[in-house]
Design an enzyme around this catalytic site. Sequence first.
Site, PDB file in Angstrom:
ATOM      1  N   LYS A 247       0.844  -1.206   0.000  1.00 28.70           N
ATOM      2  CA  LYS A 247       0.000   0.000   0.000  1.00 28.70           C
ATOM      3  C   LYS A 247       0.873   1.248   0.000  1.00 28.70           C
ATOM      4  O   LYS A 247       2.072   1.162   0.301  1.00 28.70           O
ATOM      5  CB  LYS A 247      -0.906  -0.029   1.225  1.00 28.70           C
ATOM      6  CG  LYS A 247      -0.142  -0.100   2.537  1.00 28.70           C
ATOM      7  CD  LYS A 247      -1.019  -0.545   3.690  1.00 28.70           C
ATOM      8  CE  LYS A 247      -0.240  -0.502   4.985  1.00 28.70           C
ATOM      9  NZ  LYS A 247      -0.975  -1.161   6.082  1.00 28.70           N
TER      10      LYS A 247
ATOM     11  N   TYR B 111      15.436  30.355   9.326  1.00 24.06           N
ATOM     12  CA  TYR B 111      14.195  31.014   9.753  1.00 24.06           C
ATOM     13  C   TYR B 111      14.074  31.056  11.265  1.00 24.06           C
ATOM     14  O   TYR B 111      14.425  30.085  11.957  1.00 24.06           O
ATOM     15  CB  TYR B 111      12.989  30.261   9.201  1.00 24.06           C
ATOM     16  CG  TYR B 111      12.788  30.447   7.714  1.00 24.06           C
ATOM     17  CD1 TYR B 111      12.501  31.716   7.197  1.00 24.06           C
ATOM     18  CD2 TYR B 111      12.870  29.370   6.850  1.00 24.06           C
ATOM     19  CE1 TYR B 111      12.302  31.884   5.826  1.00 24.06           C
ATOM     20  CE2 TYR B 111      12.672  29.536   5.491  1.00 24.06           C
ATOM     21  CZ  TYR B 111      12.391  30.788   4.983  1.00 24.06           C
ATOM     22  OH  TYR B 111      12.196  30.960   3.641  1.00 24.06           O
TER      23      TYR B 111
END
Length: 368
Positions: free
Chosen positions: A40, A265
């Site tokens: 999956k 940042y």
Amino acid sequence: MTDSSPPLSLLEIRLDAVCRNYLLLQKKLERGCDLAAAVKADAYGLGAHKVVPALYRAGCRHFYVAHAEEGIRARAVLPEDAGKAHVYVLHGTGGTDAEEFLRHDMTPVLNGFGDIENWAALARRKEKKLPAVLQLDTGMNRLGLAADEIARLCAVPDILQPLDLRYVMSHLACADEPAHPKNRAQLEKFKRLTGALGLPCRLSLANSAGIFLGTDYHFDQARPGCALYGINPTPDAPNPMQGVITLKARILQIRDTAAGETVGYGAAYAAARPVKLATISVGYADGLLRSFGKNGMVYIGGCACPLTGRVSMDLVVADVTGVAAQAGDYAEIVGAHQTADDVAAAAGTIGYEILTDLGRRYKRSYTG
Ligand SMILES: *Cc1c(COP(=O)(O)O)cnc(C)c1O
């Protein structure tokens, strides 16, 4: 940039290691117990179009996906004459035209009474037995028939008449914690419920970690995923599986900074002393979680280099003071020095999420 310029980031996926992991798991099972593969989510992010055929060549004939669309793609890459390769869809027929299952030879996992009724109705319309897997809930409380629905089913056993029931399955909640009492409880409940159903049908319970709980848990089919892809199915013990991926990104720039300078940042990191910094071409858009910034490391020339500041969308910055690092060198994120599980631990998650988050910008190469 010419074709010969080295890629900014590389993801190597070793299909031979996936196959070796498959064979290693198979050795743990008794004869007659099928070894399926959970493929999956694009084979846990590694590329089902490559992983599924490789597992088929290793002998796998049972493949589990979550969505029908994933099943259609898996079917498309299985050999045409592979009548014996089974594709099971864990989420059942919900969200897809049930006819698609017939068109692509897929077997739904039926998770509730309504699923059974719908699939049986289609079987009657088609006047042929349709294959199915039935899921029972033994304590996960996520998918599958609950005890009351199973009692209802026992009262009307004919409802299953139009179906060719291949497996009755359930799923373990705590298999990666061998001492957890839930494992035994689910095992006993699985035996009790399947006994009550009294169907002459094969049984499936174990995921990767479940295989390592012992042969009591193996029944007639195991359904590993993570262990095939090198994630440790026994987190409290050394990893018996082989690593499958190498992930590297290039250093774009090196800079020397003074004490007191900040990085990235939010100026979240401030250098306590003069440091040499490497700016590396990988970020959260590539699946490197922001939470990896705090304790994360990359390896350059075999040396551990801690990340400084926040993970940006396309970049991270590592402290390479005292390391012979140059622009153009690759920094290893997953490889010989650090596993996907290590990255996950530093980021506060599990190896599964590191794999399924692997971004689309890596230059992917498949070996083996
Ligand atoms: C994903 C999944 C598996 C495989 O689990 P791993 O922990 O990756 O081995 C098996 N069974 C079901 C129902 C699943 O959803």
